[in-house]
Design a protein around this motif. Structure first.
Motif, short mmCIF file in Angstrom:
data_model
loop_
_atom_site.label_atom_id
_atom_site.label_comp_id
_atom_site.label_asym_id
_atom_site.label_seq_id
_atom_site.Cartn_x
_atom_site.Cartn_y
_atom_site.Cartn_z
N GLY A 21 50.47 118.06 -21.28
CA GLY A 21 49.56 118.95 -21.98
C GLY A 21 48.96 119.96 -21.02
O GLY A 21 49.23 119.92 -19.82
N ILE A 22 48.12 120.84 -21.53
CA ILE A 22 47.49 121.83 -20.66
C ILE A 22 46.29 121.20 -19.97
O ILE A 22 45.65 120.28 -20.49
N GLY A 74 42.74 120.80 -21.54
CA GLY A 74 42.57 119.79 -22.56
C GLY A 74 43.24 120.16 -23.86
O GLY A 74 43.57 121.33 -24.10
N TYR A 75 43.46 119.19 -24.71
CA TYR A 75 44.05 119.38 -26.02
C TYR A 75 43.19 120.36 -26.82
O TYR A 75 42.01 120.10 -27.09
N THR A 76 43.76 121.49 -27.18
CA THR A 76 42.97 122.59 -27.73
C THR A 76 42.15 122.19 -28.95
O THR A 76 40.95 122.52 -29.03
N LYS A 106 41.41 120.27 -11.00
CA LYS A 106 41.94 119.15 -11.80
C LYS A 106 43.46 119.11 -11.77
O LYS A 106 44.06 118.02 -11.78
N GLN A 107 44.08 120.28 -11.71
CA GLN A 107 45.54 120.32 -11.65
C GLN A 107 46.07 119.55 -10.44
O GLN A 107 47.14 118.96 -10.48
N VAL A 120 46.72 116.61 -13.29
CA VAL A 120 47.41 117.57 -14.15
C VAL A 120 46.66 117.77 -15.47
O VAL A 120 46.31 118.89 -15.83
N HIS A 121 46.44 116.69 -16.21
CA HIS A 121 45.64 116.77 -17.43
C HIS A 121 45.19 115.38 -17.82
O HIS A 121 45.76 114.37 -17.38
#
Length: 395
Positions: A66-67, A70-72, A262-263, A267-268
């Protein structure tokens, strides 16, 4: 082979709480040492139903990358709920989903503090945050607590006399470990001092929705409108601690840097649990669930306090009387160190956390100790406090 550890890690000590957990493998030990939510507070049936539907309907998404932000849908739902219920966020602010509130604390320090910068903290304070700051090379300066929160005079002195202060870390509501809630007057004073001295505030609020008595007090984030407050909270205490889903609401510029940091860490946040949180928020009654948790904690806290009144004389120890959260803070009268009491409690098969574990100065002693009422059963609360009374009288 000799191992040479980094300067950031070499001086860190294991969390006293995690060390105490090792003794809890003995089923006869009554634990007042945890900071966990009550197992009966987990909505197991609902989460089971949602998980099954999530696997059936969106497995490919839930099991994929995921991005980082966070989950949009969850980010948007969190932002809307925080704004509508608590007046937090809005224009110029961004919401970031993190792996538990702990990561939000760590990321804040990482993006704002250089090696050797000072973080001012309530003294005592949350051990997880203190070790995060230490591991990032920050220096900790403690500011003493009073019955209604941090000592404002001592805070002003620390801001005035301490060089390189970058961050003020606070748990204003149902503080860990004391259970104390900062008064509205002190919140206003703290915001004014932070603005005067140009210091960012990290407001950690994992317990804010666990109020079972008294009236709500506005968060620092809702009162501070100049971008000086970073707000960190979590689903750990209101839904599930093991999910490790938290969130940060911060000025967009800071949130972008936290995303980059955080990356490099994970990553997520776990995408399946993010999606599960979102579905619970939108398909079930989260506010009703929290109200039920607060009914549970109201009863358990009252039980522990009534047992304290019955078994522990006031001239031996005093205790805070929280209006929410998970903790009661005890202080032995006429002593400077609670270690004998903590060991005596363990010899009676009761685990409590020494106050020294929560101090900024790792060499300091404390006459206090922390009790948790959310995890033990009613029978364990009664028997455990009775044993603590026996230890108190023996000292």
């Amino acid at each position: 082979m000799d191992y040479i550890f980094s300067d950031k890690i070499a001086s860190l000590k294991p969390s006293a709480i995690r060390e105490i957990f090792k003794s809890l493998t003995d089923p006869s030990v009554i634990s007042f040492a945890a900071g966990n939510p009550a197992p009966e507070s987990f909505p197991v049936t609902e989460l089971s139903e949602l998980s099954a539907r999530l696997f059936a309907e969106e497995a490919a998404t839930a099991l994929q990358y995921g991005i980082t932000e966070g989950y949009t849908p969850l980010r948007e739902a969190v932002a809307v709920r925080q704004k509508d219920k608590f007046d937090i966020g809005g224009a110029g602010e961004s919401t970031l989903i993190v792996s538990g509130g702990q990561q939000g604390i760590e990321l804040t320090c990482k993006v704002l503090c250089n090696e050797g910068d000072v973080v001012l903290c309530e003294d005592p304070s949350f051990i997880g945050a203190l070790n995060s700051f230490r591991s990032n090379g920050s220096k900790l300066v403690g500011v003493p607590m009073e019955a209604d929160g941090i000592c404002v005079d001592a805070l002003e002195k620390a801001l005035r006399t301490t060089p390189h202060v970058k961050l003020l870390y606070l748990i204003p509501t149902f503080q860990n470990p004391t259970g104390i809630t900062m008064s509205l007057e002190k919140r206003k004073a703290v915001l004014q001092l932070a603005k005067q001295y140009g210091v960012m505030i990290l407001e950690d609020n994992p317990y804010g929705e666990l109020r079972f008595a008294g009236r709500d007090i506005p968060t620092l984030k809702s009162m501070g409108t100049d971008g000086q407050v970073i707000y960190c909270s979590s689903f750990s205490k209101i839904l599930s601690a093991g999910m490790r889903v938290g969130f940060v609401i911060a000025p967009e510029e800071i949130a972008k840097k936290m995303t980059v940091a955080k990356q490099g860490e994970d990553v997520h946040t776990n995408l399946f649990f993010q999606m599960l949180c979102y579905r619970y928020m939108t398909e079930y009654d989260l506010d009703g669930h929290i109200a039920a948790i607060n009914d549970l904690y109201r009863r358990k806290c009252a039980l522990m306090l009534s047992c304290i009144d019955r078994y522990i004389p006031q001239d031996i120890a005093t205790f805070t009387r929280p209006e929410g959260g998970l903790f009661i803070w005890g202080t032995l009268t006429g002593r400077t160190d609670s270690s004998d009491f903590v060991q005596g409690a363990l010899s009676q098969k009761v685990a409590v956390v020494p106050g020294s574990a929560f101090l900024c100065d790792t060499a300091a002693t404390s006459p206090s100790f922390r009790l948790n009422y959310s995890t033990p059963t009613d029978e364990q609360i009664e028997e455990g406090v009775r044993r603590l009374g026996k230890v108190c009288r023996s000292l």
